[in-house]
Design an enzyme around this catalytic site. Structure first.
Site, PDB file in Angstrom:
ATOM      1  N   TYR A   1      80.698  94.540  49.594  1.00  0.00           N
ATOM      2  CA  TYR A   1      81.969  94.418  48.885  1.00  0.00           C
ATOM      3  C   TYR A   1      82.537  95.814  48.651  1.00  0.00           C
ATOM      4  CZ  TYR A   1      80.217  89.713  47.672  1.00  0.00           C
ATOM      5  OH  TYR A   1      79.695  88.440  47.704  1.00  0.00           O
TER       6      TYR A   1
ATOM      7  N   HIS B   1      72.301  88.117  52.409  1.00  0.00           N
ATOM      8  CA  HIS B   1      73.673  87.622  52.328  1.00  0.00           C
ATOM      9  C   HIS B   1      73.999  86.601  53.416  1.00  0.00           C
ATOM     10  CE1 HIS B   1      77.874  89.173  50.869  1.00  0.00           C
ATOM     11  NE2 HIS B   1      77.790  87.868  50.846  1.00  0.00           N
TER      12      HIS B   1
ATOM     13  N   SER C   1      82.416  80.624  44.746  1.00  0.00           N
ATOM     14  CA  SER C   1      83.712  79.949  44.888  1.00  0.00           C
ATOM     15  C   SER C   1      83.703  78.554  44.274  1.00  0.00           C
ATOM     16  CB  SER C   1      84.130  79.872  46.366  1.00  0.00           C
ATOM     17  OG  SER C   1      84.310  81.153  46.906  1.00  0.00           O
ATOM     18  N   PRO C   2      83.192  78.414  43.029  1.00  0.00           N
ATOM     19  CA  PRO C   2      83.169  77.087  42.408  1.00  0.00           C
ATOM     20  C   PRO C   2      84.563  76.573  42.056  1.00  0.00           C
ATOM     21  CG  PRO C   2      82.552  78.748  40.803  1.00  0.00           C
ATOM     22  CD  PRO C   2      82.644  79.445  42.126  1.00  0.00           C
ATOM     23  N   LEU C   3      85.560  77.448  42.169  1.00  0.00           N
ATOM     24  CA  LEU C   3      86.942  77.041  41.941  1.00  0.00           C
ATOM     25  C   LEU C   3      87.717  76.952  43.260  1.00  0.00           C
ATOM     26  CD1 LEU C   3      87.626  79.149  38.735  1.00  0.00           C
ATOM     27  CD2 LEU C   3      87.363  76.667  38.882  1.00  0.00           C
ATOM     28  N   GLY C   4      86.967  76.764  44.362  1.00  0.00           N
ATOM     29  CA  GLY C   4      87.620  76.597  45.658  1.00  0.00           C
ATOM     30  C   GLY C   4      88.446  77.791  46.074  1.00  0.00           C
ATOM     31  N   ARG C   5      87.935  78.992  45.810  1.00  0.00           N
ATOM     32  CA  ARG C   5      88.652  80.250  46.060  1.00  0.00           C
ATOM     33  C   ARG C   5      89.961  80.309  45.286  1.00  0.00           C
ATOM     34  NH1 ARG C   5      85.622  82.729  49.757  1.00  0.00           N
ATOM     35  NH2 ARG C   5      84.411  81.386  51.145  1.00  0.00           N
ATOM     36  N   GLY C   6      89.927  79.733  44.101  1.00  0.00           N
ATOM     37  CA  GLY C   6      91.068  79.833  43.192  1.00  0.00           C
ATOM     38  C   GLY C   6      92.036  78.678  43.257  1.00  0.00           C
TER      39      GLY C   6
END
Length: 336
Positions: A64, A132, A211-216
């Site tokens: 990153y 990773h 990404s538990p929010l679906g990438r936002g």
């Protein structure tokens, strides 16, 4: 001595090699790259506020930035290392100019990557060290064998994989006990439920959804391509779910989540996070954010209770397979 002003609670990843972490973690990737503009001071404030709120499970990776995100996290936790469960990753090899080298699981690289991460983070050990991506050219037993050596040397406390198949997980776990698998998991990405999650539970390994929010998109903040900066990786073809007809169809699903959230007087993102948290006490999502306000919103999701009727309504709104588009444009790095 901790300085938490809110009790978030903890969860324990794994049974054979257990690690107790905050019930919600913080993904730090977007503070340095991929999701539009970055602001170091804002990021430092967000990480430090996370610790104050009891979000002590921090997730970064050497790639990153590249490399700058680990430095940022190290700076943020200076003087507070004893509060933190620190996770980082190796294996996606990049050059300092950001160009990609490839996936690397060779034992010599495992050791050198760990030493470099420790230096950037300014710490003497990593609590949870993930591969990773799985290197298809190196037997997983060789990679995990090198990781086991890092555990024996005291440089790493617990081991994990990211985006690994059930077979790879089994072989790795037989070489050295794994604590966690990190993979994408949300209302919009439920592939893990078929084989991976049962394998983890059979072996006593925890799940860390990124990404538990679906990438936002599940926050409701994305209403179309214009919602994303020109430099945002979600707008430049890397994620098919954010393109054209797929995005339009997926936003209709988000609309259903928005309605259910309004009925419970919570935000769509809080409902989506609460759903992930409800999937089991061995599941610890790591939503990423760059801003304190969104961090605080995410933390409040841990207090959202969902009963069987709520879960059934959410399932009806976004059934398995309802989402349009692959989660990556190039799925070749995903171990299958």
């Amino acid at each position: 001595m901790t300085r938490h002003d809110q009790t978030l609670g903890t969860r324990t990843l794994a049974t054979t090699a257990p690690l107790t972490v905050s019930a919600l973690g913080l993904g730090c990737m977007g503070m340095s790259e991929f999701y539009g503009s970055t602001d170091e001071n804002q990021a430092l404030s967000t990480i430090r506020r996370a610790l104050d709120l009891g979000v002590t499970f921090l997730d970064t990776a050497d790639m990153y930035g590249p490399f700058t995100n680990e430095q940022l996290v190290g700076k943020a936790i200076a003087g507070r290392r004893d509060e933190v469960q620190l996770a980082t990753k190796f294996g996606n090899e990049r050059r300092p100019d950001g160009s990609w080298v490839g996936i690397n699981g060779r034992p010599d690289y495992v050791r050198s990557a760990c030493d470099a991460s420790l230096e950037r983070l300014g710490v003497d050990h990593i609590d949870l060290y993930y591969q990773h991506r799985v290197d298809q050219s190196v037997p997983i037993e060789e990679t995990v064998g090198a990781l086991a050596g890092l555990v024996q040397a005291g440089k790493v406390r617990h081991l994990g994989l990211s985006e690994a198949s059930p077979d790879t997980i089994r072989r790795a776990h037989a070489t050295h006990p794994l604590t966690a698998l990190q993979t994408e998991y949300s209302l919009f990405t439920r592939d893990v439920e078929a084989e991976i999650l049962p394998t983890l539970r059979e072996l006593g390994i925890g799940l860390v959804p990124y990404s538990p929010l679906g990438r936002g998109v599940l926050t409701g903040a994305i209403t179309g391509p214009e919602s994303l900066a020109e430099s945002d990786s979600r707008r430049v073809g890397r994620f098919p779910r954010f393109e054209g007809d797929a995005l339009e169809a997926n936003l209709k699903l988000v609309g259903k989540i928005r309605e259910l959230a309004a009925a419970k007087d919570v935000t769509p993102g809080q409902l989506a996070l609460a759903w992930v948290l409800a999937q089991g006490s061995d599941v610890v999502p790591i939503p990423g954010t760059k801003r304190v306000t969104y961090l605080e919103e995410n933390v409040r999701a841990a207090a959202v209770g969902l009963d069987d009727a709520d879960l059934a309504s959410i399932e009806a709104a976004v059934p398995v397979g309802a989402v349009s588009g692959d989660r990556y444009g190039d799925m070749s790095s995903i171990d299958a």
